[in-house]
Design an enzyme around this catalytic site. Structure first.
Site, PDB file in Angstrom:
ATOM      1  N   CYS A  84       0.860  -1.187   0.000  1.00 47.74           N
ATOM      2  CA  CYS A  84       0.000   0.000   0.000  1.00 47.74           C
ATOM      3  C   CYS A  84       0.894   1.234   0.000  1.00 47.74           C
ATOM      4  O   CYS A  84       2.057   1.152  -0.424  1.00 47.74           O
ATOM      5  CB  CYS A  84      -0.984  -0.020   1.166  1.00 47.74           C
ATOM      6  SG  CYS A  84      -0.248   0.046   2.813  1.00 47.74           S
TER       7      CYS A  84
ATOM      8  N   ASN B 156       2.142   1.533   4.462  1.00 47.51           N
ATOM      9  CA  ASN B 156       2.408   0.279   5.188  1.00 47.51           C
ATOM     10  C   ASN B 156       2.075   0.397   6.685  1.00 47.51           C
ATOM     11  O   ASN B 156       2.738  -0.195   7.528  1.00 47.51           O
ATOM     12  CB  ASN B 156       3.859  -0.184   4.990  1.00 47.51           C
ATOM     13  CG  ASN B 156       4.123  -1.626   5.446  1.00 47.51           C
ATOM     14  OD1 ASN B 156       5.176  -1.944   5.974  1.00 47.51           O
ATOM     15  ND2 ASN B 156       3.161  -2.511   5.261  1.00 47.51           N
TER      16      ASN B 156
ATOM     17  N   CYS C 226      -1.643   0.781   7.355  1.00 46.39           N
ATOM     18  CA  CYS C 226      -3.081   0.448   7.423  1.00 46.39           C
ATOM     19  C   CYS C 226      -3.424  -0.792   6.597  1.00 46.39           C
ATOM     20  O   CYS C 226      -3.521  -1.898   7.125  1.00 46.39           O
ATOM     21  CB  CYS C 226      -3.944   1.628   6.966  1.00 46.39           C
ATOM     22  SG  CYS C 226      -3.783   3.105   7.986  1.00 46.39           S
ATOM     23  N   ARG C 227      -3.612  -0.597   5.301  1.00 48.61           N
ATOM     24  CA  ARG C 227      -4.178  -1.668   4.467  1.00 48.61           C
ATOM     25  C   ARG C 227      -3.284  -2.886   4.298  1.00 48.61           C
ATOM     26  O   ARG C 227      -3.726  -4.031   4.488  1.00 48.61           O
ATOM     27  CB  ARG C 227      -4.549  -1.106   3.078  1.00 48.61           C
ATOM     28  CG  ARG C 227      -5.651  -0.084   3.119  1.00 48.61           C
ATOM     29  CD  ARG C 227      -5.732   0.679   1.807  1.00 48.61           C
ATOM     30  NE  ARG C 227      -4.550   1.522   1.620  1.00 48.61           N
ATOM     31  CZ  ARG C 227      -4.286   2.227   0.535  1.00 48.61           C
ATOM     32  NH1 ARG C 227      -5.108   2.158  -0.498  1.00 48.61           N
ATOM     33  NH2 ARG C 227      -3.200   2.975   0.459  1.00 48.61           N
ATOM     34  N   SER C 228      -2.022  -2.675   3.915  1.00 43.42           N
ATOM     35  CA  SER C 228      -1.189  -3.859   3.628  1.00 43.42           C
ATOM     36  C   SER C 228      -0.789  -4.645   4.876  1.00 43.42           C
ATOM     37  O   SER C 228      -0.745  -5.879   4.818  1.00 43.42           O
ATOM     38  CB  SER C 228       0.016  -3.507   2.745  1.00 43.42           C
ATOM     39  OG  SER C 228       0.920  -2.646   3.392  1.00 43.42           O
TER      40      SER C 228
ATOM     41  N   ASP D  64      -8.398   3.715   0.953  1.00 43.78           N
ATOM     42  CA  ASP D  64      -7.484   4.056   2.038  1.00 43.78           C
ATOM     43  C   ASP D  64      -8.297   4.557   3.234  1.00 43.78           C
ATOM     44  O   ASP D  64      -8.954   5.591   3.132  1.00 43.78           O
ATOM     45  CB  ASP D  64      -6.531   5.151   1.536  1.00 43.78           C
ATOM     46  CG  ASP D  64      -5.367   5.358   2.470  1.00 43.78           C
ATOM     47  OD1 ASP D  64      -5.482   4.960   3.653  1.00 43.78           O
ATOM     48  OD2 ASP D  64      -4.353   5.904   2.019  1.00 43.78           O
TER      49      ASP D  64
HETATM   50  P1  4NP Z   1      -1.940   2.833   4.016  1.00 44.57           P
HETATM   51  O1  4NP Z   1      -2.598   4.192   4.561  1.00 44.57           O
HETATM   52  O2  4NP Z   1      -1.342   3.157   2.665  1.00 44.57           O
HETATM   53  O3  4NP Z   1      -3.088   1.915   3.920  1.00 44.57           O
HETATM   54  O4  4NP Z   1      -0.902   2.431   5.036  1.00 44.57           O
HETATM   55  C1  4NP Z   1      -1.896   5.410   4.618  1.00 44.57           C
HETATM   56  C2  4NP Z   1      -1.034   5.681   5.650  1.00 44.57           C
HETATM   57  C3  4NP Z   1      -0.371   6.883   5.710  1.00 44.57           C
HETATM   58  C4  4NP Z   1      -0.552   7.814   4.720  1.00 44.57           C
HETATM   59  C5  4NP Z   1      -1.411   7.552   3.679  1.00 44.57           C
HETATM   60  C6  4NP Z   1      -2.071   6.341   3.615  1.00 44.57           C
HETATM   61  N1  4NP Z   1       0.130   9.079   4.779  1.00 44.57           N
HETATM   62  O5  4NP Z   1      -0.137   9.930   3.910  1.00 44.57           O
HETATM   63  O6  4NP Z   1       0.988   9.260   5.634  1.00 44.57           O
END
Ligand code: 4NP
Length: 158
Positions: free
Chosen positions: A10, A13, A15-17, A126
């Site tokens: 993702c 790294n 949340c989703r992955s 997201d």
């Molecule tokens: P992820 O979510 O890609 O599912 O881990 C996010 C975590 C942090 C950010 C964006 C999406 N950020 O912009 O910091």
């Protein structure tokens, strides 16, 4: 087995992955499939951090433990180390393919929900900017994707 090392990818790294990784590790073991899983982010801003506390909490309710997760950034070597690289959204997939050294490597990258299920939504939203309901929905979506992954891996090994 069409894939024995799967990497979930993702953006951050956190949340989703990590969620998909944890759900997959548990469900693959339950299914008796010998597949190793890991996760990373295309971005490095959160490298070394744990998963987002909101994600950890929603996952815990569903029986998945993300407490040991540490974020890391995608690296070119991941294409040598993994045979299936599953991106959460199209931006992640684009970043993945940019890093592939050959077209054969690029073909190992796919959109998670498209590869596993192909029912909408094909992109994993997201949850980072949203509320708790979004994190709960993420757990359901990860379970659905992983169920599709297991089905496809099983079909392929028959
Ligand atoms: P992820 O979510 O890609 O599912 O881990 C996010 C975590 C942090 C950010 C964006 C999406 N950020 O912009 O910091």
């Amino acid at each position: 087995m069409i894939a024995s090392r799967v990497l979930f990818v993702c953006l951050g790294n956190i949340c989703r992955s990590p969620l998909a990784e944890s759900v997959a590790r548990k469900r693959l073991a339950e299914a008796g499939l010998d597949v190793s899983v890991a996760s990373c982010g295309t971005g490095g801003w959160h490298a070394g951090e744990g998963a987002d506390p909101r994600m950890v909490a929603a996952a815990r309710v569903a029986g998945h433990d993300l407490s040991g997760h540490r974020a890391r950034q995608l690296r070119a070597r991941d294409f040598a180390d993994y045979d299936l690289l599953l991106a959460m959204d199209r931006d992640n997939l684009r970043e993945l393919r940019k890093l592939a050294a050959t077209s054969l490597q690029a073909e190992r990258a796919a959109l998670f929900l498209e590869w596993t299920d192909a029912a909408p939504p094909l992109e994993f939203p997201d949850p980072w900017y949203g509320d708790a309901a979004g994190f709960e929905a993420s757990v359901q979506l990860a379970e659905r994707g992983v169920a599709g992954l297991i089905e496809r891996l099983r079909d392929a090994s028959r």
